[in-house]
Design an enzyme around this catalytic site. Sequence first.
Site, PDB file in Angstrom:
ATOM      1  N   ASP A 141      -7.841   3.077  -3.955  1.00  0.00           N
ATOM      2  CA  ASP A 141      -8.837   3.049  -2.645  1.00  0.00           C
ATOM      3  C   ASP A 141      -9.175   4.341  -2.432  1.00  0.00           C
ATOM      4  OD1 ASP A 141     -10.433   2.353  -0.581  1.00  0.00           O
ATOM      5  OD2 ASP A 141      -8.945   1.213   0.605  1.00  0.00           O
ATOM      6  N   ASP A 151      -5.183  -8.416  -0.225  1.00  0.00           N
ATOM      7  CA  ASP A 151      -4.547  -7.101   0.414  1.00  0.00           C
ATOM      8  C   ASP A 151      -4.353  -7.382   1.856  1.00  0.00           C
ATOM      9  OD1 ASP A 151      -3.622  -4.387   1.087  1.00  0.00           O
ATOM     10  OD2 ASP A 151      -5.624  -3.564   1.094  1.00  0.00           O
ATOM     11  N   CYS A 158      -7.610  -6.315   4.981  1.00  0.00           N
ATOM     12  CA  CYS A 158      -7.531  -6.738   6.404  1.00  0.00           C
ATOM     13  C   CYS A 158      -7.243  -5.002   6.755  1.00  0.00           C
ATOM     14  CB  CYS A 158      -6.182  -7.183   6.880  1.00  0.00           C
ATOM     15  SG  CYS A 158      -4.683  -6.419   6.116  1.00  0.00           S
ATOM     16  N   THR A 214       0.853  -1.228  -0.036  1.00  0.00           N
ATOM     17  CA  THR A 214      -0.147   0.051  -0.247  1.00  0.00           C
ATOM     18  C   THR A 214       0.910   1.443  -0.277  1.00  0.00           C
ATOM     19  OG1 THR A 214      -1.769  -1.186   1.270  1.00  0.00           O
ATOM     20  CG2 THR A 214      -1.532   1.250   1.362  1.00  0.00           C
ATOM     21  N   LYS A 265      -3.912   4.472  -2.048  1.00  0.00           N
ATOM     22  CA  LYS A 265      -4.632   5.353  -1.236  1.00  0.00           C
ATOM     23  C   LYS A 265      -4.843   6.690  -1.745  1.00  0.00           C
ATOM     24  CE  LYS A 265      -5.815   2.261   2.058  1.00  0.00           C
ATOM     25  NZ  LYS A 265      -7.059   1.903   2.292  1.00  0.00           N
ATOM     26  N   LYS A 296     -13.373  -8.856   4.690  1.00  0.00           N
ATOM     27  CA  LYS A 296     -12.613  -8.725   6.023  1.00  0.00           C
ATOM     28  C   LYS A 296     -13.010  -9.288   7.321  1.00  0.00           C
ATOM     29  CE  LYS A 296     -10.612  -4.110   4.341  1.00  0.00           C
ATOM     30  NZ  LYS A 296     -10.942  -2.711   4.489  1.00  0.00           N
ATOM     31  N   GLU A 352     -11.641   0.499  -5.379  1.00  0.00           N
ATOM     32  CA  GLU A 352     -12.315   0.012  -4.104  1.00  0.00           C
ATOM     33  C   GLU A 352     -13.127   1.055  -3.423  1.00  0.00           C
ATOM     34  OE1 GLU A 352     -10.745  -2.077  -0.072  1.00  0.00           O
ATOM     35  OE2 GLU A 352      -9.406  -1.771  -1.721  1.00  0.00           O
TER      36      GLU A 352
END
Length: 329
Positions: free
Chosen positions: A175, A296, A274, A125, A150, A246, A201
């Site tokens: 995301d 992920d 997660c 990430t 992100k 998740k 996402e």
Amino acid sequence: MSRILRAQHDSFPLSTPFRISRGVKTQAEVVTVALEQGGETGRGEGVPYARYSESIETALAAIQGVRDAIENGADRAQLLGLLPPGAARNAVDCALWDLEARLSGCSVAKAIGAPEPERLVSALTIGIDTPVAMAVAASRVAHAPLIKVKVDATIPDAQIRAVRAAAPKAKLIVDPNESWDETLVRAMQKVLVSLKVDLLEQPVPAEADEWLEGFTPEVPICADESVHVAEDLEVIARRYQVVNVKLDKSGGLTEALALAQAARARGLGLMTGCMISSSLSIAPALHVARMSDFVDLDGPIWLREDYPGGVRDEAGWLSPPQTGFWGSI
């Protein structure tokens, strides 16, 4: 035979701050459950999330509320009726799975009729920052097969472009963590295609995703905050192409497996995700990851120090914990 349940708050400092659209995290705050029976101990971990009105205090209180039932022998099926989906149930459910494996001598993988976890691709990430800083971060992991980016609603175009330029070969998940709106999602379609983004996402708030029922995206959209358990899929299947499973949302491996199987039955793509957590959270999730199109599970990679024998990342490939760590004999 009676059990003893222990639940506590554990904190894991991060090696670097983790930035998403909702804020910055510098420590992973988790609830750890240990179940002792017959000389064996099963462990589980949950990560309470403020987005779902959870806290360490509420999770510990919820676990305390079911202590008697669990210590008197309640099983995973009964747990589903004792606690709602969330971090508290996740910690207890995973501790029950681990305890069952240790008492029976049968690993979790064998119990569910699946292969033992193996090395797999898991996203690395890139947190929110300036495009220049994100490019630098992406250049450090450009060799990874899969990168998650992100973003928020300020300059997502520039941020994604910077990462793509620094990592031209990696698959990309973008995301926004619910920070976009319909207008921005529509406006970003051509950009996402041109930058070869593989998955978008949860771009919009879960409470404002109804319009997706009439929208055909050019890049598949994955439900995260919008989906928790299998019962959500009747609506989710009309709005999204992929679901992110998740364990902290579903409330444990038991429901996560049911959700994953139900999603596959509906023809939906599957992702395993997660929270920022230790390897104790990731070990159970590997049993869903083996079924997934996108994985992920880099939560422990952000920790300054993880449990000994936990998962290991090598260039975006995640290796399972050592035998005996969780759910294996």
